[in-house]
Write an enzyme that holds these catalytic residues in place. Structure first.
Site, PDB file in Angstrom:
ATOM      1  CG  ASP A  24      -1.901   1.018   1.364  1.00  0.00           C
ATOM      2  OD1 ASP A  24      -1.988   1.838   0.432  1.00  0.00           O
ATOM      3  OD2 ASP A  24      -2.613   1.041   2.381  1.00  0.00           O
ATOM      4  CE  LYS A  49      -3.376   5.109   1.011  1.00  0.00           C
ATOM      5  NZ  LYS A  49      -2.973   4.029   1.919  1.00  0.00           N
ATOM      6  CG  ASP A  57       7.333  12.573  -6.698  1.00  0.00           C
ATOM      7  OD1 ASP A  57       7.547  13.475  -7.533  1.00  0.00           O
ATOM      8  OD2 ASP A  57       7.847  12.551  -5.574  1.00  0.00           O
TER       9      ASP A  57
HETATM   10  O1  6AU Z   1      -8.754  -1.413   9.109  1.00  0.00           O
HETATM   11  P1  6AU Z   1      -7.826  -0.329   9.550  1.00  0.00           P
HETATM   12  O2  6AU Z   1      -8.504   0.988   9.787  1.00  0.00           O
HETATM   13  O3  6AU Z   1      -6.975  -0.735  10.735  1.00  0.00           O
HETATM   14  O4  6AU Z   1      -6.733  -0.138   8.389  1.00  0.00           O
HETATM   15  C1  6AU Z   1      -7.081   0.313   7.122  1.00  0.00           C
HETATM   16  C2  6AU Z   1      -5.894   0.212   6.179  1.00  0.00           C
HETATM   17  C3  6AU Z   1      -4.714   1.098   6.510  1.00  0.00           C
HETATM   18  C4  6AU Z   1      -4.861   2.308   5.611  1.00  0.00           C
HETATM   19  O5  6AU Z   1      -3.613   2.843   5.236  1.00  0.00           O
HETATM   20  C5  6AU Z   1      -5.585   1.722   4.401  1.00  0.00           C
HETATM   21  O6  6AU Z   1      -6.329   0.597   4.872  1.00  0.00           O
HETATM   22  N1  6AU Z   1      -6.525   2.639   3.713  1.00  0.00           N
HETATM   23  C6  6AU Z   1      -6.454   2.856   2.322  1.00  0.00           C
HETATM   24  C7  6AU Z   1      -5.664   2.057   1.406  1.00  0.00           C
HETATM   25  C8  6AU Z   1      -5.708   0.631   1.448  1.00  0.00           C
HETATM   26  O7  6AU Z   1      -5.120   2.547   0.460  1.00  0.00           O
HETATM   27  C9  6AU Z   1      -7.256   3.810   1.713  1.00  0.00           C
HETATM   28  C10 6AU Z   1      -8.271   4.446   2.454  1.00  0.00           C
HETATM   29  O8  6AU Z   1      -9.067   5.195   1.929  1.00  0.00           O
HETATM   30  N2  6AU Z   1      -8.384   4.141   3.780  1.00  0.00           N
HETATM   31  C11 6AU Z   1      -7.539   3.255   4.423  1.00  0.00           C
HETATM   32  O9  6AU Z   1      -7.728   3.014   5.625  1.00  0.00           O
HETATM   33  O10 6AU Z   1      -3.539   0.391   6.191  1.00  0.00           O
END
Ligand code: 6AU
EC number: 4.1.1.23
Length: 363
Positions: free
Chosen positions: A100, A102, A105
């Site tokens: 992940d 992201k 750039d």
């Molecule tokens: O279930 P959680 O809240 O403990 O973790 C959610 C995971 C984290 C965030 O960096 C990621 O999902 N995430 C992402 C991703 C996957 O790109 C996008 C987003 O909109 N929200 C989000 O939580 O690792």
């Protein structure tokens, strides 16, 4: 959400036949085989915890998501390090690895971040993601980097190193890198003498017949492959970060639409989206959707009850809402599983709920 798009009513097995990207086709087959549409967001803090968690939860998931930069003790060795060990666990349990990262750039920078540097993400992560705020060219740059990488790894690099006094014909080998070192040493009689030693590094390329990247685990006997499906193809895939789960997210409709356009322009590399709803709308859209911000109420509570956010902007929805109503394909769950008393059994609870919601959508 694209309400009536045909993909919402298609089985994952059917979508495995029609998806444009080879890795998406493989992933849909894996989902069908394991009856799972669960991605574990393995946001732990040490490499040891990450590998233990991946091994224990592996049977319930189809994707394991990492943030390599929050892991201490990440071993960067491409053959024996954390990435290679994760890849072996992915083969054993049948899941894909999604870093992940992201990326956001200019094209040249993201190419280097993807393929080089300490982590060499492309070597061990089947999937990564990008925020396209910097413009669509960045997607093309990543796609080109992935194509070049794939062409290269069809050949396995054999490296041989010899050290010794120069032999004239070695200098004729155009593939050889010659490194001359001149050392001074005291001669027995006290006079200064000059000794020249030559290190010759020869690289030859041989076809690699297996889709795996390193043979290290093969050599160590850790070579199990998940039954019922072949190893994942060598193709790399990108998810576009089209919508976020966080409160007050600044991504506009126009931004999300630009993601949809970029995905259609790069079908050979873009697998789909990280989004909060299904974004397939054109008749031939075959993209996959993965959705974070997913949590179940504790066992025993109403399944579709409200789930509170984390107080730092993260918002949660239940698997059934995300899959049945919003139309996502894969739920991404982090703390809901990791912080449970028994992560493997909690992962199973999420897998069952996610699968039930998918079957409900089909019905
Ligand atoms: O279930 P959680 O809240 O403990 O973790 C959610 C995971 C984290 C965030 O960096 C990621 O999902 N995430 C992402 C991703 C996957 O790109 C996008 C987003 O909109 N929200 C989000 O939580 O690792």
């Amino acid at each position: 959400m694209a309400d009536r798009h045909p993909t919402l009513k298609q089985t994952f097995a059917d979508r495995a036949r029609t998806a444009a990207h080879p890795l998406t086709r493989y992933l849909f087959r894996l989902m069908d085989l394991k009856a799972s549409n669960l991605c574990l967001s393995a946001d732990v803090t040490t490499a040891r915890e990450l590998l233990t968690l991946a091994d224990k939860v592996g049977p319930s998931i189809v994707v394991l998501k990492t943030h390599y930069d929050l892991i201490s003790g990440w071993d960067y060795n491409p053959q024996t390090g954390t990435g290679a060990k994760l890849a072996a666990l992915a083969r054993k349990h049948g899941f894909l690895i999604f870093e992940d990262r992201k990326f956001v750039d200019i094209g040249k920078t993201v190419q280097m971040q993807y393929t080089a540097g300490t982590a060499r993400i492309i070597e061990w992560a089947h999937i990564t993601n990008a925020n396209i705020d910097a413009g669509k060219d960045m997607v093309r740059a990543l796609a080109e980097a992935a194509t070049k990488w794939k062409e290269r790894i069809h050949y396995e690099v054999k490296t041989s190193v010899t050290v010794g006094t120069p032999v004239s014909d070695r200098f004729d080998d155009s593939d050889a890198q010659e490194q001359a070192q001149t050392r001074q040493r005291d001669d027995v009689d006290g006079r200064k003498g000059s000794i020249v030693s030559i290190t010759t590094v020869t690289q030859s390329f041989e076809p690699a017949d297996s889709p795996r990247l390193t043979k290290s685990h093969h050599d160590q006997g850790d070579d199990a492959v998940f039954p019922g499906i072949e190893e994942a193809p060598m193709d790399r895939g990108l998810l576009l970060l089209a919508q976020m789960s966080s409160k007050g997210c600044l991504m506009t409709r126009e931004y999300t639409q630009a993601c949809v356009e970029a995905a259609r322009e790069h079908k050979g590399f873009v697998m789909g989206y990280v989004s909060q709803e299904a974004l397939n709308s054109a008749p031939d859209d075959t993209f996959i959707h993965m959705t974070p911000g997913c949590k179940l109420p504790p066992p025993g509570e109403e399944e579709n009850g409200q789930v509170e956010g984390d107080g730092l902007g993260q918002q949660y929805n239940t698997p059934s809402r995300l899959i049945t109503i919003c139309g996502t394909d894969i739920i991404i769950v982090g703390r809901g599983i990791i912080e449970a008393a028994d992560p493997p059994s909690e992962a199973e609870r999420y897998r069952r709920r996610g699968w039930k919601a998918y079957l409900g959508r089909l019905a």
